[in-house]
Motif scaffolding. Structure first.
Motif, PDB file in Angstrom:
ATOM      1  N   GLU A 113     -37.097  46.760 -34.823  1.00 50.92           N
ATOM      2  CA  GLU A 113     -36.587  45.567 -35.502  1.00 50.92           C
ATOM      3  C   GLU A 113     -35.496  44.883 -34.694  1.00 50.92           C
ATOM      4  OE1 GLU A 113     -35.810  42.519 -38.154  1.00 50.92           O
ATOM      5  OE2 GLU A 113     -37.572  43.821 -37.943  1.00 50.92           O
ATOM      6  N   TRP A 114     -34.725  45.655 -33.942  1.00 50.96           N
ATOM      7  CA  TRP A 114     -33.661  45.053 -33.122  1.00 50.96           C
ATOM      8  C   TRP A 114     -34.220  44.084 -32.086  1.00 50.96           C
ATOM      9  CZ3 TRP A 114     -33.998  46.093 -27.896  1.00 50.96           C
ATOM     10  CH2 TRP A 114     -34.746  47.213 -27.523  1.00 50.96           C
ATOM     11  N   LEU A 115     -35.463  44.275 -31.694  1.00 53.36           N
ATOM     12  CA  LEU A 115     -36.115  43.369 -30.754  1.00 53.36           C
ATOM     13  C   LEU A 115     -36.997  42.354 -31.479  1.00 53.36           C
ATOM     14  CD1 LEU A 115     -36.617  42.617 -27.832  1.00 53.36           C
ATOM     15  CD2 LEU A 115     -38.281  44.479 -27.676  1.00 53.36           C
ATOM     16  N   GLY A 124     -36.701  41.249 -34.586  1.00 60.77           N
ATOM     17  CA  GLY A 124     -35.937  40.315 -35.404  1.00 60.77           C
ATOM     18  C   GLY A 124     -35.493  39.067 -34.649  1.00 60.77           C
ATOM     19  N   PRO A 125     -34.835  39.220 -33.501  1.00 60.29           N
ATOM     20  CA  PRO A 125     -34.451  38.023 -32.737  1.00 60.29           C
ATOM     21  C   PRO A 125     -35.648  37.194 -32.282  1.00 60.29           C
ATOM     22  CG  PRO A 125     -33.166  39.922 -32.020  1.00 60.29           C
ATOM     23  CD  PRO A 125     -34.230  40.441 -32.942  1.00 60.29           C
ATOM     24  N   PHE A 184     -30.338  52.370 -27.914  1.00 53.72           N
ATOM     25  CA  PHE A 184     -31.341  51.424 -28.388  1.00 53.72           C
ATOM     26  C   PHE A 184     -32.099  51.925 -29.621  1.00 53.72           C
ATOM     27  CE2 PHE A 184     -30.709  50.166 -23.959  1.00 53.72           C
ATOM     28  CZ  PHE A 184     -30.505  48.804 -24.116  1.00 53.72           C
ATOM     29  N   ASP A 204     -23.792  47.198 -30.593  1.00 59.83           N
ATOM     30  CA  ASP A 204     -24.213  45.804 -30.441  1.00 59.83           C
ATOM     31  C   ASP A 204     -25.262  45.594 -29.358  1.00 59.83           C
ATOM     32  OD1 ASP A 204     -22.386  44.961 -32.412  1.00 59.83           O
ATOM     33  OD2 ASP A 204     -20.765  44.918 -30.928  1.00 59.83           O
ATOM     34  N   ARG A 257     -28.275  46.683 -28.567  1.00 59.48           N
ATOM     35  CA  ARG A 257     -29.699  46.436 -28.833  1.00 59.48           C
ATOM     36  C   ARG A 257     -29.933  45.019 -29.341  1.00 59.48           C
ATOM     37  NH1 ARG A 257     -30.336  50.944 -33.567  1.00 59.48           N
ATOM     38  NH2 ARG A 257     -28.761  51.964 -32.294  1.00 59.48           N
ATOM     39  N   PHE A 258     -29.025  44.523 -30.181  1.00 61.42           N
ATOM     40  CA  PHE A 258     -29.194  43.170 -30.719  1.00 61.42           C
ATOM     41  C   PHE A 258     -28.855  42.122 -29.665  1.00 61.42           C
ATOM     42  CE2 PHE A 258     -28.258  46.022 -34.267  1.00 61.42           C
ATOM     43  CZ  PHE A 258     -29.421  45.841 -35.002  1.00 61.42           C
ATOM     44  N   ARG A 259     -27.911  42.437 -28.803  1.00 62.83           N
ATOM     45  CA  ARG A 259     -27.596  41.525 -27.696  1.00 62.83           C
ATOM     46  C   ARG A 259     -28.795  41.399 -26.764  1.00 62.83           C
ATOM     47  NH1 ARG A 259     -23.460  44.074 -26.146  1.00 62.83           N
ATOM     48  NH2 ARG A 259     -24.189  45.111 -24.244  1.00 62.83           N
ATOM     49  N   GLY A 306     -31.889  42.039 -27.593  1.00 58.22           N
ATOM     50  CA  GLY A 306     -32.940  41.360 -28.346  1.00 58.22           C
ATOM     51  C   GLY A 306     -32.808  39.855 -28.259  1.00 58.22           C
ATOM     52  N   GLY A 307     -31.574  39.359 -28.338  1.00 53.37           N
ATOM     53  CA  GLY A 307     -31.341  37.922 -28.194  1.00 53.37           C
ATOM     54  C   GLY A 307     -31.686  37.430 -26.806  1.00 53.37           C
TER      55      GLY A 307
END
Length: 242
Positions: free
Chosen positions: A16-18, A20-21, A215, A224, A226-228, A230-231
């Motif tokens: 989801e961390w990847l 989602g973005p 990750f 942070d 994984r979400f960074r 992902g963005g």
């Protein structure tokens, strides 16, 4: 569309961390569970060691979705073993002789915490003989899918098993992120072959203290990262697929 490939023993739901973005950037996202290598359906030794079956999983899914409606340009993103999977979809090929050396014990197999006794379990199902040796020829086949136009790898695995010549033939954009403190898929062993041999590849470290399990761990050292990343994946695909 972007297809997302999970790491060894993970699942599509873990990504989801990847995903989602990517959804937030407007992409249709498909995160699949690789047969025999996901914790939802259970493990099989082939799911861990027959790595060349993973890109075939993705092509199977794309074929099914393509029958429903046109896909348009497709991107592939993957973490760890999923990073290899994404690269295989644009031409990366493992070297059968190296895999054979692993199966025979000539080259030691790294510890696999998700599947203790992995190699013994595979040998019990598929004795190490000339038949299994010939079956490995499929590992070196071209598993590329022309629908895949761009690849984003995160802490990719299997870099040491991939043919440099196959990587040199990749022509689609590839972007890579890795952790500076990753001991599971170390930069020198696993990431560098992709970064240095793929002529279209670029990338950078996600941080000097970032570990492989940052990750996916419930309590990562860097919550942070994984979400960074992902963005950054979403921005990459916006440049190359839209």
């Amino acid at each position: 569309m972007v297809v997302v490939s999970h790491g060894t023993g993970g699942s599509g739901g873990d990504m989801e961390w990847l995903a989602g973005p990517l959804r937030g950037a407007g992409f249709r996202v498909v995160a699949l569970d690789h047969h025999g290598n996901n914790h939802v359906d259970g493990y099989e030794p082939e799911g861990f060691l027959h790595v060349w079956e993973r890109p075939r999983d993705v092509t199977f899914v794309l074929d099914a979705l393509d029958r429903e409606r046109p896909l348009g340009p497709v991107g592939a993103a993957g973490f760890s073993l999923g990073g290899y999977t994404a690269a295989a979809l644009v031409g990366a090929r493992v070297v059968p002789e190296v895999l054979w050396a692993v199966l025979t014990g000539e080259v030691p197999l790294p510890e696999t915490p998700e599947f203790p006794g992995l190699l013994e379990a595979l040998r019990a199902k598929h004795p190490v003989d000339e038949t299994s040796r010939r079956a490995l020829d499929a590992a070196g086949a071209d598993l590329s899918d022309p629908r895949v136009r761009a690849v984003f790898q995160v802490a990719p695995g299997v870099g040491g098993l991939v043919s440099p010549e196959s990587l040199a033939a990749v022509r689609v954009p590839v972007d890579i992120r890795w952790g500076g403190a990753d001991t599971i898929a170390p930069y020198g062993t696993d990431t560098r072959p992709y970064l240095e041999n793929i002529p279209t590849a670029s990338g950078r470290s996600a941080g000097p203290d970032v570990r492989h399990d940052d990750f996916f761990a419930a309590e990562p050292a860097d919550p942070d990262v994984r979400f960074r990343v992902g963005g950054e994946a979403a921005a990459f695909f916006r440049r190359h697929l839209v």
